[in-house]
Design a protein around this motif. Structure first.
Motif, short mmCIF file in Angstrom:
data_model
loop_
_atom_site.label_atom_id
_atom_site.label_comp_id
_atom_site.label_asym_id
_atom_site.label_seq_id
_atom_site.Cartn_x
_atom_site.Cartn_y
_atom_site.Cartn_z
N ARG A 3 0.85 -1.20 0.00
CA ARG A 3 0.00 0.00 0.00
C ARG A 3 0.87 1.23 0.00
NH1 ARG A 3 -5.35 -0.35 3.40
NH2 ARG A 3 -5.67 1.42 2.07
N HIS A 6 -2.50 6.77 1.66
CA HIS A 6 -3.08 6.86 2.99
C HIS A 6 -4.40 7.61 2.87
CE1 HIS A 6 0.77 5.41 4.34
NE2 HIS A 6 1.34 6.35 3.60
N LYS A 7 -5.50 6.86 3.01
CA LYS A 7 -6.84 7.39 2.74
C LYS A 7 -7.13 8.66 3.53
CE LYS A 7 -11.74 6.18 2.84
NZ LYS A 7 -12.69 5.09 3.02
N TYR A 8 -6.88 8.62 4.82
CA TYR A 8 -7.19 9.78 5.64
C TYR A 8 -6.01 10.74 5.53
CZ TYR A 8 -10.82 6.63 6.90
OH TYR A 8 -11.89 5.77 6.81
N GLN A 51 -0.01 13.21 -2.12
CA GLN A 51 0.87 12.08 -1.80
C GLN A 51 1.68 11.63 -3.01
OE1 GLN A 51 -1.28 8.98 0.33
NE2 GLN A 51 -2.36 10.50 1.54
N ASP A 105 -5.05 0.42 -2.86
CA ASP A 105 -4.73 1.78 -3.30
C ASP A 105 -5.60 2.22 -4.47
OD1 ASP A 105 -2.75 2.23 -1.40
OD2 ASP A 105 -1.13 1.57 -2.71
#
Length: 165
Positions: A3, A6-8, A51, A105
């Motif tokens: 992965r 980072h979603k949050y 990101q 992802d």
């Protein structure tokens, strides 16, 4: 594949058609009963996030299906929709070949694109992310006889992580 997203904290900052390639092609797709859309031209798309960036390139005649799933959910999320929604569905389809981003992802990026590009509420983007995460059968190299198998040589994706300064 590990992965990377980072979603949050993930924010999609924008997208651009590199050299203008593909914008008109995606804009001019017309919905049909088969819900299969061969793109008339090459598409060269860059998705920028906080990101990193995803570079997606497809050759002419790359076939995508808009928002996957049955017609019955078109009221919730359209099969094609606005250009921004089409970009979301197209990028998700391209990432579905498992070339550079993991399954997780791929779905996290869809969530963030729907929220930040298409203007979906966070709760709606979460529901769609959950739905596409229920089965991995669509992810990776398509099986012989799959409609999307012909796309293998027509799609390239490259995730460019943001480097720490």
């Amino acid at each position: 594949m590990s992965r990377q997203l980072h979603k949050y904290g993930l924010k999609v900052l924008g997208y651009e058609f590199v050299g203008g390639l593909g914008r008109e092609c995606l804009e001019n797709v017309v919905q049909n009963d088969s819900r299969r859309y061969p793109l008339c031209d090459a598409v060269n798309l860059l998705i920028r996030t906080n990101q990193g960036a995803l570079h997606v390139v497809t050759a002419p005649r790359f076939m995508f299906d808009g928002r996957s799933g049955p017609k019955i959910v078109d009221w919730y999320a359209p099969n094609l929709g606005t250009l921004e929604e089409r970009v979301c569905w197209y990028v998700h389809d391209c990432n579905g070949y498992g070339l550079d981003l993991s399954f997780e992802d791929t779905n996290v990026l869809l969530f963030a694109m729907l929220r930040d590009l298409a203007g979906y509420r966070t709760s709606k983007a979460n529901v769609i992310q959950f739905a596409v995460s229920l089965s991995k059968s669509w992810y990776g190299e398509p099986k012989e006889g799959d409609w999307c198998r012909a796309n293998i040589d027509k799609v390239k994706t490259l995730w460019l992580p943001k480097t720490e300064e």
